[in-house]
Design an enzyme around this catalytic site. Structure first.
Site, PDB file in Angstrom:
ATOM      1  N   THR A  86       0.874  -1.177   0.000  1.00  0.00           N
ATOM      2  CA  THR A  86       0.000   0.000   0.000  1.00  0.00           C
ATOM      3  C   THR A  86       0.908   1.224   0.000  1.00  0.00           C
ATOM      4  OG1 THR A  86      -0.099  -0.218   2.412  1.00  0.00           O
ATOM      5  CG2 THR A  86      -1.997  -1.027   1.159  1.00  0.00           C
ATOM      6  N   ARG A 155       9.456  -6.492  11.689  1.00  0.00           N
ATOM      7  CA  ARG A 155      10.513  -5.510  11.403  1.00  0.00           C
ATOM      8  C   ARG A 155      11.477  -6.092  10.394  1.00  0.00           C
ATOM      9  NH1 ARG A 155      12.995  -5.790  17.080  1.00  0.00           N
ATOM     10  NH2 ARG A 155      12.273  -7.893  16.655  1.00  0.00           N
ATOM     11  N   LYS A 208      -2.386  -1.178  13.853  1.00  0.00           N
ATOM     12  CA  LYS A 208      -1.141  -1.122  13.079  1.00  0.00           C
ATOM     13  C   LYS A 208      -0.700   0.323  12.845  1.00  0.00           C
ATOM     14  CE  LYS A 208       2.321  -1.999  10.663  1.00  0.00           C
ATOM     15  NZ  LYS A 208       2.856  -2.942   9.778  1.00  0.00           N
ATOM     16  N   ASN A 212       2.828   2.165  14.568  1.00  0.00           N
ATOM     17  CA  ASN A 212       3.911   2.827  13.841  1.00  0.00           C
ATOM     18  C   ASN A 212       3.966   4.325  14.145  1.00  0.00           C
ATOM     19  OD1 ASN A 212       4.968   0.538  12.792  1.00  0.00           O
ATOM     20  ND2 ASN A 212       4.262   0.832  10.705  1.00  0.00           N
ATOM     21  N   CYS A 264       8.141   1.863   6.022  1.00  0.00           N
ATOM     22  CA  CYS A 264       6.900   1.838   6.819  1.00  0.00           C
ATOM     23  C   CYS A 264       6.643   3.110   7.617  1.00  0.00           C
ATOM     24  CB  CYS A 264       6.925   0.641   7.757  1.00  0.00           C
ATOM     25  SG  CYS A 264       6.853  -0.912   6.871  1.00  0.00           S
ATOM     26  N   LYS A 326      18.511   1.398   8.207  1.00  0.00           N
ATOM     27  CA  LYS A 326      18.923   0.862   9.512  1.00  0.00           C
ATOM     28  C   LYS A 326      19.882  -0.290   9.234  1.00  0.00           C
ATOM     29  CE  LYS A 326      15.288  -2.552  10.316  1.00  0.00           C
ATOM     30  NZ  LYS A 326      14.254  -3.017  11.221  1.00  0.00           N
ATOM     31  N   ARG A 333      14.883   2.901   1.212  1.00  0.00           N
ATOM     32  CA  ARG A 333      13.693   3.738   1.084  1.00  0.00           C
ATOM     33  C   ARG A 333      13.665   4.748   2.224  1.00  0.00           C
ATOM     34  NH1 ARG A 333       9.041  -0.596   0.830  1.00  0.00           N
ATOM     35  NH2 ARG A 333      10.537  -1.654   2.177  1.00  0.00           N
TER      36      ARG A 333
HETATM   37  C1  UDX Z   1       8.755  -0.764  11.516  1.00  0.00           C
HETATM   38  C2  UDX Z   1       8.032  -1.292  12.765  1.00  0.00           C
HETATM   39  O1  UDX Z   1       8.981  -1.443  13.831  1.00  0.00           O
HETATM   40  C3  UDX Z   1       7.350  -2.610  12.462  1.00  0.00           C
HETATM   41  O2  UDX Z   1       6.617  -3.057  13.592  1.00  0.00           O
HETATM   42  C4  UDX Z   1       6.400  -2.423  11.281  1.00  0.00           C
HETATM   43  O3  UDX Z   1       5.778  -3.641  10.945  1.00  0.00           O
HETATM   44  C5  UDX Z   1       7.165  -1.880  10.074  1.00  0.00           C
HETATM   45  O4  UDX Z   1       7.824  -0.669  10.441  1.00  0.00           O
HETATM   46  P1  UDX Z   1      11.054  -1.320  10.269  1.00  0.00           P
HETATM   47  O5  UDX Z   1      10.650  -0.331   9.236  1.00  0.00           O
HETATM   48  O6  UDX Z   1      11.632  -2.627   9.853  1.00  0.00           O
HETATM   49  O7  UDX Z   1       9.796  -1.686  11.211  1.00  0.00           O
HETATM   50  O8  UDX Z   1      12.142  -0.577  11.171  1.00  0.00           O
HETATM   51  P2  UDX Z   1      12.371  -0.270  12.720  1.00  0.00           P
HETATM   52  O9  UDX Z   1      13.287  -1.252  13.291  1.00  0.00           O
HETATM   53  O10 UDX Z   1      11.091  -0.028  13.416  1.00  0.00           O
HETATM   54  O11 UDX Z   1      13.159   1.109  12.584  1.00  0.00           O
HETATM   55  C6  UDX Z   1      12.566   2.215  11.912  1.00  0.00           C
HETATM   56  C7  UDX Z   1      13.509   3.387  11.843  1.00  0.00           C
HETATM   57  O12 UDX Z   1      13.621   4.016  13.097  1.00  0.00           O
HETATM   58  C8  UDX Z   1      14.940   3.061  11.411  1.00  0.00           C
HETATM   59  O13 UDX Z   1      15.359   4.053  10.492  1.00  0.00           O
HETATM   60  C9  UDX Z   1      15.734   3.143  12.692  1.00  0.00           C
HETATM   61  O14 UDX Z   1      17.069   3.504  12.463  1.00  0.00           O
HETATM   62  C10 UDX Z   1      14.984   4.234  13.427  1.00  0.00           C
HETATM   63  N1  UDX Z   1      15.097   4.171  14.899  1.00  0.00           N
HETATM   64  C11 UDX Z   1      14.593   3.107  15.575  1.00  0.00           C
HETATM   65  C12 UDX Z   1      15.694   5.217  15.580  1.00  0.00           C
HETATM   66  O15 UDX Z   1      16.154   6.201  14.986  1.00  0.00           O
HETATM   67  N2  UDX Z   1      15.758   5.161  16.944  1.00  0.00           N
HETATM   68  C13 UDX Z   1      15.254   4.123  17.648  1.00  0.00           C
HETATM   69  O16 UDX Z   1      15.336   4.150  18.878  1.00  0.00           O
HETATM   70  C14 UDX Z   1      14.657   3.052  16.942  1.00  0.00           C
END
Ligand code: UDX
Length: 448
Positions: A86, A155, A208, A212, A264, A326, A333
């Site tokens: 989506t 994640r 959801k 997020n 996301c 990350k 993206r």
């Molecule tokens: C996220 C949600 O965690 C997950 O539950 C959902 O299904 C999809 O979106 P994801 O996109 O894989 O997952 O990444 P996530 O590990 O959540 O990190 C997101 C971003 O936040 C990254 O860029 C990470 O570097 C940043 N981040 C995370 C921070 O800057 N500080 C933090 O303390 C945690």
């Protein structure tokens, strides 16, 4: 139980492989025949630890296969998971739900029997009700096809584990038979203690979006405080620890730094704002625009730090370590690291980017940047080193090792993973997001 998974992107490929791992017969469907052919060989277009092995194992034992035919899965499966994307609509904040709508229409037209469709895609609240109408309209005469909503919280980098051992299972359904069917699918994690929440469509969809939005808000909260500690002095990591030890607040998602990115969080907070506006509740989610602004200001701050350390960016050589949004991911993206690299380049710097996994994706998106094959190559000529994604190999960098590779003695820690004293003791000029850096930084000069 025979299960199909419609859409074999990140979510769908993981879900299909994990269902096979739980013991079900699974068919993954995608409209892209090339993707299907690659998946059948365990080849993924993205990096996800453990997933290629799991796919290969279950393709080999016959529990998992792939197809492009709705007709085939329509008559075969008892249950169909919807895992199509989506994405953000071009030029808009809102999510594009056309792929889920198309998938439901195609399923409805091809299911001649009784079956359950289960939505996993992240959708704006209200979508499931609309899909139910589409289902009614296109249903085959006599076919009994239900719909339930079961959002996914995986994640990247932990997708397999998050799917096999989720921390909660949310089921949007008011039909006890559908609930029983889904409880049977998730029998293993439920037996292991994963809580199940049964609710209506709307709440399930919103859980959801809210999760997020909350995670993004938590990150921007600590990053907003970084703007204060940078001016007054103080250490944002200690501040995060100080509040995180309060059980009501919790320590996770308080890692200050360059902020959030990925496929996301940024898209989902925009879609939630857009949906709130459509519902006449624009004010309720307005704070999320601040969450996003704070997030973007971190990138600007990183560029300003580089400028103040180098005097000027034009013709300066900068090694950018990290391009993925990350660590343990090749996803670029909305990546803060890559965005900073591009901003530095656009300001005239000579930028060499190195990421252990994301170089290829980054260079497809921004071919103008220079990509190095390793840390050594990236830093060789550098005047400044910037750690912008916290890969283990960057976290473990030491001044002793790095100064063998470069004459640069300036480093910016964009993810608060390095020990300042180590670097300053070794004669490096060190700056980090969220910690005071001299010469004084004029915060008021920064726009968004
Ligand atoms: C996220 C949600 O965690 C997950 O539950 C959902 O299904 C999809 O979106 P994801 O996109 O894989 O997952 O990444 P996530 O590990 O959540 O990190 C997101 C971003 O936040 C990254 O860029 C990470 O570097 C940043 N981040 C995370 C921070 O800057 N500080 C933090 O303390 C945690």
């Amino acid at each position: 139980m025979k299960i199909s998974v419609v859409g074999t992107g990140y979510l769908g490929a993981t879900h299909a492989a994990c269902l096979a791992e739980m013991g079900f017969e699974v068919v993954g469907l995608d409209i892209d025949p090339l993707k299907i052919a690659a998946l059948a060989n365990g080849e993924l277009p993205f990096h996800e630890p453990g997933l290629p092995e799991l796919i290969r194992e279950h393709v080999a034992n016959g529990r998992l296969r792939f197809t492009t035919s709705y007709e085939e899965i329509g008559s075969w499966a008892d249950l169909h998971f919807l895992a199509v994307g989506t994405p953000q609509r071009a030029g808009e904040q809102a999510a594009d739900t056309s792929f889920v709508e198309d998938a439901v229409r195609s399923l409805a037209e091809n299911i001649p029997r009784s079956a359950l469709i289960v939505g996993k895609s992240t959708v704006p609240v209200g979508t499931a009700r609309r899909l139910q109408d589409i289902l009614q309209l296109h249903r085959r005469p006599g076919a009994d096809v239900g719909l339930a909503w079961n959002p996914e919280f995986l994640r990247e980098g932990f997708a397999v584990n998050d799917t096999l051992s989720p921390d909660r299972i949310v089921l949007g359904t008011d039909d006890p038979e559908h609930e029983a069917l889904l409880r049977a699918v998730y029998a293993k994690p439920i037996r292991q203690g994963t809580p199940v929440i049964v609710t209506d469509f709307e709440t399930a969809e919103l859980v959801k979006a809210a999760a997020n939005a909350f995670l993004a808000t938590k990150i921007s909260f600590i990053n907003a405080l970084s703007e204060i500690t940078e001016v007054v002095g103080g250490d944002i990591r200690t501040l995060a620890q100080g509040i995180g030890l309060d059980a009501r607040i919790g320590a996770s998602f308080l890692r200050a730094g360059l902020g959030f990115g990925g496929g996301c969080l940024p898209k989902d907070i925009r879609a939630l704002q857009a949906r709130a506006s459509e519902l006449g509740q624009e004010r309720s989610m307005r704070f999320l625009s601040d969450v996003e602004e704070i997030n973007l200001r971190r990138r600007e701050r990183a560029v300003h730090l580089a400028t103040s350390m180098l005097g000027e960016l034009v013709s300066s050589k900068i090694a950018v370590l990290g391009a993925a949004f990350k660590p343990n991911s090749d996803d670029v993206r909305d990546s803060p690291a890559l965005d900073v690299a591009v901003r530095l380049f656009d300001a005239g710097a000579d930028v060499a980017v190195y990421d252990p996994k994301a170089n290829a994706n980054a260079s497809r998106r921004f071919p103008r940047l220079t990509y190095a094959e390793n840390v050594e190559q990236a830093v060789a000529e550098a005047d400044l080193v910037m750690v912008l994604t916290e890969w283990k190999e960057f976290v473990e960098l030491s001044p002793e090792n790095l100064q063998l590779l470069t004459s640069a003695r300036k480093i910016i820690d964009g993810r608060n993973v390095l020990r300042a004293e180590e670097w300053t003791d070794a004669g490096w000029e060190f700056a980090a997001l969220g910690r005071k850096y001299a010469p004084a930084y004029e915060y008021s000069t920064i726009g968004v």
